[in-house]
Design a protein around this motif. Structure first.
Motif, PDB file in Angstrom:
ATOM      1  N   ASP A   1       6.982  -8.069  -9.846  1.00  0.00           N
ATOM      2  CA  ASP A   1       5.954  -7.833  -8.837  1.00  0.00           C
ATOM      3  C   ASP A   1       6.633  -7.420  -7.532  1.00  0.00           C
ATOM      4  N   PRO A   2       6.648  -6.120  -7.181  1.00  0.00           N
ATOM      5  CA  PRO A   2       7.368  -5.662  -5.985  1.00  0.00           C
ATOM      6  C   PRO A   2       6.803  -6.287  -4.721  1.00  0.00           C
ATOM      7  N   MET A   3       7.703  -6.522  -3.756  1.00  0.00           N
ATOM      8  CA  MET A   3       7.320  -7.086  -2.469  1.00  0.00           C
ATOM      9  C   MET A   3       7.197  -5.967  -1.430  1.00  0.00           C
ATOM     10  N   PHE A   4       6.217  -6.106  -0.533  1.00  0.00           N
ATOM     11  CA  PHE A   4       5.938  -5.101   0.490  1.00  0.00           C
ATOM     12  C   PHE A   4       5.954  -5.729   1.883  1.00  0.00           C
ATOM     13  N   ALA A   5       6.432  -4.961   2.846  1.00  0.00           N
ATOM     14  CA  ALA A   5       6.241  -5.328   4.241  1.00  0.00           C
ATOM     15  C   ALA A   5       4.791  -5.011   4.612  1.00  0.00           C
TER      16      ALA A   5
ATOM     17  N   ASP B   1       5.959   4.888   8.163  1.00  0.00           N
ATOM     18  CA  ASP B   1       7.212   5.122   7.461  1.00  0.00           C
ATOM     19  C   ASP B   1       7.025   5.012   5.944  1.00  0.00           C
ATOM     20  N   ARG B   2       7.982   5.554   5.202  1.00  0.00           N
ATOM     21  CA  ARG B   2       7.919   5.498   3.736  1.00  0.00           C
ATOM     22  C   ARG B   2       8.372   4.139   3.224  1.00  0.00           C
ATOM     23  N   VAL B   3       9.366   3.542   3.874  1.00  0.00           N
ATOM     24  CA  VAL B   3       9.873   2.226   3.488  1.00  0.00           C
ATOM     25  C   VAL B   3      10.111   1.409   4.754  1.00  0.00           C
ATOM     26  N   PHE B   4      10.288   0.108   4.570  1.00  0.00           N
ATOM     27  CA  PHE B   4      10.559  -0.781   5.696  1.00  0.00           C
ATOM     28  C   PHE B   4      11.865  -1.515   5.418  1.00  0.00           C
ATOM     29  N   PRO B   5      12.933  -1.230   6.178  1.00  0.00           N
ATOM     30  CA  PRO B   5      14.197  -1.948   5.971  1.00  0.00           C
ATOM     31  C   PRO B   5      14.035  -3.434   6.266  1.00  0.00           C
ATOM     32  N   ILE B   6      14.603  -4.254   5.411  1.00  0.00           N
ATOM     33  CA  ILE B   6      14.523  -5.699   5.645  1.00  0.00           C
ATOM     34  C   ILE B   6      15.133  -6.061   6.993  1.00  0.00           C
ATOM     35  N   SER B   7      16.163  -5.322   7.389  1.00  0.00           N
ATOM     36  CA  SER B   7      16.799  -5.591   8.684  1.00  0.00           C
ATOM     37  C   SER B   7      15.845  -5.375   9.855  1.00  0.00           C
ATOM     38  N   ALA B   8      14.766  -4.576   9.645  1.00  0.00           N
ATOM     39  CA  ALA B   8      13.828  -4.288  10.729  1.00  0.00           C
ATOM     40  C   ALA B   8      12.934  -5.483  11.054  1.00  0.00           C
ATOM     41  N   PHE B   9      12.957  -6.518  10.210  1.00  0.00           N
ATOM     42  CA  PHE B   9      12.195  -7.724  10.532  1.00  0.00           C
ATOM     43  C   PHE B   9      12.798  -8.477  11.717  1.00  0.00           C
TER      44      PHE B   9
ATOM     45  N   VAL C   1      -0.945  -9.315  -4.737  1.00  0.00           N
ATOM     46  CA  VAL C   1      -1.865  -9.814  -3.707  1.00  0.00           C
ATOM     47  C   VAL C   1      -2.608  -8.664  -3.042  1.00  0.00           C
ATOM     48  N   LEU C   2      -1.930  -7.518  -2.904  1.00  0.00           N
ATOM     49  CA  LEU C   2      -2.494  -6.395  -2.167  1.00  0.00           C
ATOM     50  C   LEU C   2      -3.357  -5.472  -3.034  1.00  0.00           C
ATOM     51  N   GLU C   3      -3.150  -5.497  -4.346  1.00  0.00           N
ATOM     52  CA  GLU C   3      -3.854  -4.567  -5.236  1.00  0.00           C
ATOM     53  C   GLU C   3      -5.365  -4.744  -5.163  1.00  0.00           C
ATOM     54  N   GLY C   4      -6.066  -3.623  -5.109  1.00  0.00           N
ATOM     55  CA  GLY C   4      -7.521  -3.633  -5.186  1.00  0.00           C
ATOM     56  C   GLY C   4      -8.221  -4.154  -3.949  1.00  0.00           C
ATOM     57  N   ARG C   5      -7.500  -4.371  -2.860  1.00  0.00           N
ATOM     58  CA  ARG C   5      -8.113  -4.873  -1.633  1.00  0.00           C
ATOM     59  C   ARG C   5      -7.995  -3.825  -0.534  1.00  0.00           C
ATOM     60  N   ASP C   6      -9.036  -3.682   0.250  1.00  0.00           N
ATOM     61  CA  ASP C   6      -9.055  -2.696   1.335  1.00  0.00           C
ATOM     62  C   ASP C   6      -8.731  -3.394   2.646  1.00  0.00           C
ATOM     63  N   TYR C   7      -7.494  -3.893   2.738  1.00  0.00           N
ATOM     64  CA  TYR C   7      -7.073  -4.553   3.974  1.00  0.00           C
ATOM     65  C   TYR C   7      -6.773  -3.500   5.043  1.00  0.00           C
ATOM     66  N   ASN C   8      -7.008  -3.859   6.300  1.00  0.00           N
ATOM     67  CA  ASN C   8      -6.745  -2.953   7.422  1.00  0.00           C
ATOM     68  C   ASN C   8      -5.306  -3.143   7.902  1.00  0.00           C
ATOM     69  N   VAL C   9      -4.361  -2.885   6.992  1.00  0.00           N
ATOM     70  CA  VAL C   9      -2.938  -3.045   7.286  1.00  0.00           C
ATOM     71  C   VAL C   9      -2.182  -1.883   6.660  1.00  0.00           C
ATOM     72  N   ALA C  10      -0.915  -1.755   7.036  1.00  0.00           N
ATOM     73  CA  ALA C  10      -0.006  -0.823   6.382  1.00  0.00           C
ATOM     74  C   ALA C  10       0.928  -1.632   5.487  1.00  0.00           C
ATOM     75  N   ALA C  11       1.083  -1.215   4.229  1.00  0.00           N
ATOM     76  CA  ALA C  11       1.958  -1.900   3.277  1.00  0.00           C
ATOM     77  C   ALA C  11       3.068  -0.944   2.862  1.00  0.00           C
ATOM     78  N   LEU C  12       4.303  -1.292   3.177  1.00  0.00           N
ATOM     79  CA  LEU C  12       5.456  -0.426   2.910  1.00  0.00           C
ATOM     80  C   LEU C  12       6.418  -1.114   1.954  1.00  0.00           C
ATOM     81  N   PRO C  13       6.970  -0.377   0.981  1.00  0.00           N
ATOM     82  CA  PRO C  13       8.009  -0.952   0.110  1.00  0.00           C
ATOM     83  C   PRO C  13       9.214  -1.388   0.942  1.00  0.00           C
ATOM     84  N   LEU C  14       9.821  -2.479   0.528  1.00  0.00           N
ATOM     85  CA  LEU C  14      11.009  -2.959   1.228  1.00  0.00           C
ATOM     86  C   LEU C  14      12.232  -2.130   0.852  1.00  0.00           C
ATOM     87  N   SER C  15      13.176  -2.067   1.764  1.00  0.00           N
ATOM     88  CA  SER C  15      14.458  -1.418   1.496  1.00  0.00           C
ATOM     89  C   SER C  15      15.571  -2.348   1.978  1.00  0.00           C
ATOM     90  N   PRO C  16      16.443  -2.818   1.060  1.00  0.00           N
ATOM     91  CA  PRO C  16      16.440  -2.537  -0.376  1.00  0.00           C
ATOM     92  C   PRO C  16      15.246  -3.190  -1.070  1.00  0.00           C
TER      93      PRO C  16
END
Length: 291
Positions: free
Chosen positions: A162-166, A177-185, A243-258
């Motif tokens: 189950d992939p994790m998203f920022a 952005d296309r991805v969110f670096p973990i260091s950007a937290f 958690v995010l699938e099928g929900r219309d949340y008003n957020v941006a969800a980006l794949p983590l990098s790495p």
């Protein structure tokens, strides 16, 4: 020592009252009270603490709980095996799961299972990884849909990664952005949903390395609460895809990098047998999940 008395004892402890146990098991409240008194007299130790707020296991009851649950489980397995010899499909399967799995994965499986085995009852419990591991280890549930729990003596059947998203507010500078670096937290107001990750898993270690181990601004046991806080620009968080699938949340969800994923499994106790009802549920779940 009758297993029906032990079943009544554990039901009363789980539900917190004799009246609720009576309703669940089809007895009168006085009948449950009589059974508990007789069981404690037979064993010679107080198993329950009775009070104005209901009942709970005593210290002796807590110490004996795993053995008592195993005894009831083995008795139920024998009852199911005997029913099968008579050509009857019956029994009970107690399932524990993350709320996201209960919402996304289990309904179609349970629908199919109900159609095939209408005589087998299902009880469904929700919790985080710690709660589910405790319930499975104690025998309160028969199977758990969760992340792997190390050192618990469980047998795991892998379901999926189950992939994790920022998860960011829509107005966040990195929302496009296309991805969110973990260091950007680092330096962000980080919001924690308890039970999704910890210091012993890959994501937890990565966040700790970026200084996320300090006390968060907000935390919650419920993922939807945390996402709502993100929607209101109160911080950022990490959520799994399920958690995010099928929900219309008003957020941006980006794949983590790495990239980081959590493993999802069906967990069973390694010791003890598997009841006929549970065997049928596992087969139905594997089919529904494409395993």
């Amino acid at each position: 020592m009758e297993t029906e008395k032990i079943r009544a004892l554990l039901t009363a402890a789980d539900l917190g009252s004799f009246s609720k146990a009576a309703d669940a098991l089809g007895y009168t409240q006085s009948g449950i009270t009589h059974m508990m008194n007789a069981l404690e007299e037979e064993l010679g130790v107080p198993l329950l603490v009775r009070g104005n707020r209901g009942v709970r296991l005593s210290s002796d009851g807590e110490r004996l709980e795993p053995q008592l649950r195993r005894l009831v489980s083995e008795a139920e397995r024998l009852e199911q095996e005997l029913a099968l010899t008579r050509g009857v499909e019956s029994g009970l399967v107690r399932i524990g799961a993350f709320s996201s799995i209960s919402l996304r994965c289990l309904p179609p499986i349970l629908e199919q299972f109900e159609a095939r085995y209408p005589g087998i009852d299902i009880e469904l419990y929700e919790g985080d990884a710690r709660e589910l591991a405790s319930m499975l280890a104690s025998g309160r549930i028969d199977i758990a849909f969760m992340t792997p729990a190390g050192g618990q003596g469980f047998r795991n059947i892998k379901i999926r990664d189950d992939p994790m998203f920022a998860v960011l507010p829509k107005g966040h500078p990195r929302a496009g952005d296309r991805v969110f670096p973990i260091s950007a937290f680092r330096g962000e107001r980080f919001l924690v949903c308890h039970g999704l990750y910890g210091p012993d898993d890959e994501l937890g270690r990565a966040l700790m390395a970026e200084g996320m181990g300090k006390k968060p601004r907000f935390s919650s046991n419920f993922d939807q609460n945390i996402i709502s806080l993100v929607e209101h620009n109160l911080g950022v968080t990490v959520m799994p895809a399920l958690v995010l699938e099928g929900r219309d949340y008003n957020v941006a969800a980006l794949p983590l990098s790495p990239a980081v994923s959590r493993a999802l499994v069906m967990a069973l106790r390694a010791e003890g047998g598997v009841s006929p009802a549970l065997k049928r549920f596992i087969a139905c779940a594997k089919e529904g999940l494409g395993l």
